[in-house]
Structure formats: C-alpha cells, structure tokens
Design a protein around this motif. Structure first.
Motif, short mmCIF file in Angstrom:
data_model
loop_
_atom_site.label_atom_id
_atom_site.label_comp_id
_atom_site.label_asym_id
_atom_site.label_seq_id
_atom_site.Cartn_x
_atom_site.Cartn_y
_atom_site.Cartn_z
N LEU A 32 0.72 -1.27 -0.04
CA LEU A 32 -0.09 0.03 -0.11
C LEU A 32 0.85 1.48 -0.01
CD1 LEU A 32 -2.97 -0.96 2.64
CD2 LEU A 32 -2.63 -1.37 0.27
N VAL A 33 1.99 1.21 0.62
CA VAL A 33 2.91 2.43 0.61
C VAL A 33 3.46 2.77 -0.62
CG1 VAL A 33 5.22 3.26 1.41
CG2 VAL A 33 3.80 1.74 2.94
N GLU A 58 -12.51 8.58 -9.54
CA GLU A 58 -13.83 7.98 -9.83
C GLU A 58 -13.66 6.59 -10.16
OE1 GLU A 58 -17.62 9.11 -12.61
OE2 GLU A 58 -16.07 10.64 -12.55
N MET A 59 -12.75 6.23 -11.05
CA MET A 59 -12.58 4.84 -11.51
C MET A 59 -12.12 3.98 -10.14
SD MET A 59 -10.68 5.08 -15.05
CE MET A 59 -10.74 3.44 -15.31
N SER A 60 -11.54 4.46 -9.31
CA SER A 60 -11.03 3.75 -8.35
C SER A 60 -12.11 3.47 -7.33
CB SER A 60 -9.77 4.70 -7.47
OG SER A 60 -10.34 5.54 -6.73
N HIS A 61 -12.97 4.44 -7.10
CA HIS A 61 -14.16 4.17 -6.37
C HIS A 61 -14.97 2.89 -6.63
CE1 HIS A 61 -17.09 5.53 -3.50
NE2 HIS A 61 -18.04 5.45 -4.34
N VAL A 62 -14.83 2.38 -7.95
CA VAL A 62 -15.39 1.20 -8.31
C VAL A 62 -14.82 -0.19 -7.34
CG1 VAL A 62 -15.71 -0.57 -10.24
CG2 VAL A 62 -15.68 2.24 -10.79
N GLY A 63 -13.39 0.00 -7.23
CA GLY A 63 -12.81 -1.11 -6.22
C GLY A 63 -13.50 -1.06 -4.92
N ILE A 64 -13.76 -0.09 -4.40
CA ILE A 64 -14.36 -0.20 -3.10
C ILE A 64 -15.81 -0.74 -3.43
CG2 ILE A 64 -15.30 1.35 -1.21
CD1 ILE A 64 -13.56 3.51 -1.92
N LEU A 265 -10.46 -8.28 -10.84
CA LEU A 265 -11.14 -7.04 -10.94
C LEU A 265 -11.03 -6.16 -9.92
CD1 LEU A 265 -12.32 -5.55 -13.68
CD2 LEU A 265 -14.49 -6.39 -12.79
N ARG A 266 -11.49 -6.58 -8.62
CA ARG A 266 -11.50 -5.49 -7.61
C ARG A 266 -10.19 -5.34 -7.13
NH1 ARG A 266 -10.85 -8.47 -2.07
NH2 ARG A 266 -9.19 -9.07 -3.08
N ASP A 267 -8.96 -5.84 -7.06
CA ASP A 267 -7.66 -5.58 -7.01
C ASP A 267 -7.14 -4.45 -8.12
OD1 ASP A 267 -7.55 -7.26 -4.68
OD2 ASP A 267 -6.57 -8.94 -5.88
N PHE A 268 -7.64 -4.61 -9.28
CA PHE A 268 -7.13 -3.50 -10.27
C PHE A 268 -7.71 -2.32 -9.87
CE2 PHE A 268 -8.46 -1.15 -13.92
CZ PHE A 268 -7.57 -1.18 -14.73
N PHE A 269 -8.89 -2.13 -9.58
CA PHE A 269 -9.49 -0.67 -9.15
C PHE A 269 -8.87 -0.29 -7.79
CE2 PHE A 269 -12.85 -1.96 -12.13
CZ PHE A 269 -12.71 -0.98 -13.20
N LEU A 270 -8.60 -1.27 -6.76
CA LEU A 270 -8.04 -0.55 -5.53
C LEU A 270 -6.57 -0.18 -5.62
CD1 LEU A 270 -9.13 -3.52 -3.11
CD2 LEU A 270 -9.97 -1.19 -3.50
N VAL A 271 -5.91 -0.65 -6.69
CA VAL A 271 -4.62 0.06 -6.95
C VAL A 271 -4.93 1.41 -7.32
CG1 VAL A 271 -2.61 0.20 -8.63
CG2 VAL A 271 -3.32 -1.92 -7.76
N LEU A 272 -5.77 1.77 -8.27
CA LEU A 272 -6.19 2.88 -8.65
C LEU A 272 -6.81 3.75 -7.40
CD1 LEU A 272 -8.28 2.53 -11.82
CD2 LEU A 272 -6.05 3.20 -11.73
N PHE A 273 -7.31 3.25 -6.59
CA PHE A 273 -7.89 3.97 -5.17
C PHE A 273 -6.57 4.51 -4.48
CE2 PHE A 273 -8.43 3.85 -0.61
CZ PHE A 273 -9.59 4.88 -0.67
N PHE A 274 -5.69 3.81 -3.94
CA PHE A 274 -4.60 4.03 -3.35
C PHE A 274 -3.59 5.20 -4.05
CE2 PHE A 274 -5.73 0.10 -0.94
CZ PHE A 274 -5.79 0.67 0.19
#
Length: 389
Positions: A32-33, A58-64, A265-274
């Motif tokens: 995460l760092v 906005e795209m990273s919000h899809v991960g949540i 797919l979730r992990d893809f968007f969570l990278v964008l979130f962080f």
C-alpha cells in the motif's frame, strides 16, 4: 486524444506500481505504501505526469464497490444480524469516543465549530479496505476475530452513510429531514426488492446458463453496478447498494464462484484507489497542517487500539484478540476522505480542515499498515510465519 491520455495514465500507474511494489517487497515494505507514494510522485502536486486525478479517483471508487459486493457475497444474512448484534455496543461507544477526540483536536487548533464536528465525524471510522485486505481469508470467514471485524466495520459503514446522507441533504443550508427520512425508509424496500429479483429472476437465469462463464461474469457485474446505482438514486450510497447486492446472492450455490472471479477486477481498481489517494494530496499545504495532522494521527493510532481493547475486554473477549482488532482498526477511513470532500464542496469546512483529514488518513493508513503487516497474520506479511492467505 482522450484514449491516448487514458492509456498513458494506465501505463504510468501500473508499470510504476509494479516497479515500486518490487522495491517494496525487496525492502520489506507494505505494498500500500508503494501505491500511495506513486500517486504523490506522479500526481499534479508531484511531477505532474498524470493531471486527470478526478477520473482516476472516480474509477478507483469502483474498487470499493466491488470490495463491498464481494464482502456481501460471503455474508449469510442470519450470520450478518448476529455479527451486528455482537458489535453494536462496542461500535456505538467507540464511535462516540472517536467523535469527541476529533472534535477536541479541532478545538485545540482553532477550527470553527462546524469544522470541529466534521473532523470528529471523520475520526469515527476505520478503513474497510485496509481492515479487510490485511485480514487472512480463513480468519475473515471462519473465525470469531473475522466476525467481530466485519461487524464493527459494517456498523461504522452504516454510521458513515448516515453522516454522508446528512451532508448531502443538508448541503450548505439546513438539514433536509424529509430527504433523510425517505432515504432511511427506502433501505428495507431496497433489501426486499433485491431478494425478490434474485429469487425470481437472477437465480433462474444463472441456473439455466451457468455453463457460460462469461455470462455469469457479466450478470454479476451488472447486478452489482445496477444495485449500486439504484441505491444512490433513492438517496442511499453506491456502497450500501453493492453490499445488499452481494448479500442477496450469498445463499446461492454460485456465490463463491462469482467471488473468486471478481477478485482480480477488485484489486485492479483498488490500486487506482490508493494511487489517487496519494495524487490528490496538495503537498503545498503541508506547512500549514503538518503539526495538527501529526497530533491527530498520533491520537488515532494510540486511542483507537486502546479503546477497542478496553471495550472488547469488557465483553469478555480475550486480550490478544482485542488488541488484534484494535490495531487492525487503528486508522481512519476512505469514508473520512469522502466526508471531507462533501463538506468542502458544501462550504462547511475550509481547505485547511479538509487537508488535515486527508493528511491524517494517509499517515494512519501507512503506519497502521506497517503495524499490521509486521506484527499480525495477513496475506502480504514480510515474515513467512505471519503470512496467511
């Protein structure tokens, strides 16, 4: 031009994340760092290689949304009610303690009355992403620690959504109680409607065409997104809609197959979130907010574990389990960032208070991740003895 810009952004984010993640693993740092540091480096307040942070956010919000959908898929409705009952007392008292802590910090540093309350509200919640992502799957689904974690996080999510509804309905003026009441009243109707659609539409379709894996994948994504959008339309939030979508499918035989296939797919968007979390922070504000942010973050990192240890201990939980839960929940939340954003756009708080919340979130995300990764069982532990998938 837009396609090239989007492709270039993805190239920089995921190639950069792969490189920094490699360095992080060799240097025994949490992944995460690496993602947050990359956002700060490439974002508009760093070298400026990626300036369309709003799109990435906005795209990273899809991960949540996917995270809560998958969480719902693994929660049996009867078990969910049991978990919430166990967490009700601890979750309610701890939220009051953290609200008071944030309010007093705001007062100490001279923020306005409204800003103090919103800073306090932002301190109430812990990160669903970090809490669940760093919890081993076997613990999450089969052990008491996982049950309590999920119960506390879900209770906080409901409180957070209530706070968001108040901010949205109130705007910059008086609170719209009619709109708020309508949204709360719509929640059971949404649950009943989801159950009926699953029983009489989705499950018959999935049973008939389950050999077409692509179809199952598309139906699952469509159901998640559709419920998320519907929830927002009726005044709730996308997160609540996605969670209800998951719970409504949890009792079906195909739920685990869907969960397994949606995780990448979730992990893809969570990278964008962080990444977007690091990219949106204005480094130029640091001199103004660094002292209150460090003080607030230190209080969160100390008071949250101690509070959970005390409250869970009084519920006859073992000390080791109580400390484990306390440290895993020892940060503020992605909901805190959303509260800061909505309060800023509604002119309820200024830029300094907003950046205080953002800085506290980043600091507590990082330090809390370090604490968990190096001391408690988790899927990305550096030590082999602590690594649990």
């Amino acid at each position: 031009m837009l396609e090239a810009s989007l492709f270039t952004s993805f190239f920089l984010i995921f190639t950069g994340a792969a490189l920094l993640a490699t360095i992080a693993l060799f240097s025994r740092q949490p992944l995460l760092v690496a993602y947050i540091a990359l956002g700060a480096l490439l974002g508009p307040y760093g070298v400026g290689a990626i300036d369309n942070v709003e799109l990435m956010s906005e795209m990273s919000h899809v991960g949540i949304i996917f995270l809560l959908f998958l969480l719902g898929l693994d929660m049996q409705p009867q078990a969910l009610m049991s978990v919430l009952r166990k967490a009700l007392v601890v979750g309610t008292i701890s939220s009051i303690v953290f609200l008071a802590m944030g309010y007093l910090v705001g007062k100490a540093f001279g923020f306005s009355e409204a800003e103090c309350w919103i800073i306090g509200a932002a301190m109430m919640f812990s990160s669903t992403i970090i809490g669940i992502k760093l919890l081993p799957t076997t613990v999450l689904h089969h052990k008491h620690l996982g049950e309590m974690m999920v119960g506390l996080l879900l209770l906080q999510d409901f409180i957070a959504i209530l706070c968001l509804m108040i901010l949205i309905s109130g705007g910059g003026d008086a609170l719209n109680l009619r709109q708020l009441s309508a949204a709360v009243g719509a929640l059971p109707l949404l649950c009943i409607g989801a159950w009926l659609l699953v029983q009489y539409l989705l499950l018959p379709l999935l049973s008939r065409f389950d050999r077409f894996h692509e179809y199952v994948f598309l139906v699952a994504i469509g159901w998640c997104m559709g419920m998320a959008e519907l929830a927002e339309v009726i005044g709730l939030s996308k997160e609540i809609g996605a969670f209800i979508a998951g719970i409504s499918l949890a009792t079906s035989p195909i739920s685990q197959y869907i969960a397994l296939n949606l995780k990448p797919l979730r992990d893809f968007f969570l990278v964008l979130f962080f990444f977007s979390l690091g990219a949106q922070f204005n480094l130029g504000m640091l001199p103004e907010i660094i002292v209150p942010a460090l003080v607030t973050a230190a209080l969160v990192l100390v008071i949250k574990p101690v509070t959970y240890r005390f409250l869970l201990g009084h519920q006859s939980e073992r000390p080791l389990l109580a400390w484990d839960i306390g440290f895993r929940l020892g940060q503020i939340s992605e909901f805190s960032l959303l509260i800061a954003y909505l309060a800023t756009t509604s002119n309820l708080i200024g830029s300094e208070a907003s950046h205080l919340i953002q800085a506290t979130a980043i600091i507590t995300f990082l330090i809390s991740s370090y604490i968990v990764v190096f001391n408690f069982p988790n899927p990305i532990a550096i030590k082999e003895s602590l690594r649990r998938d």
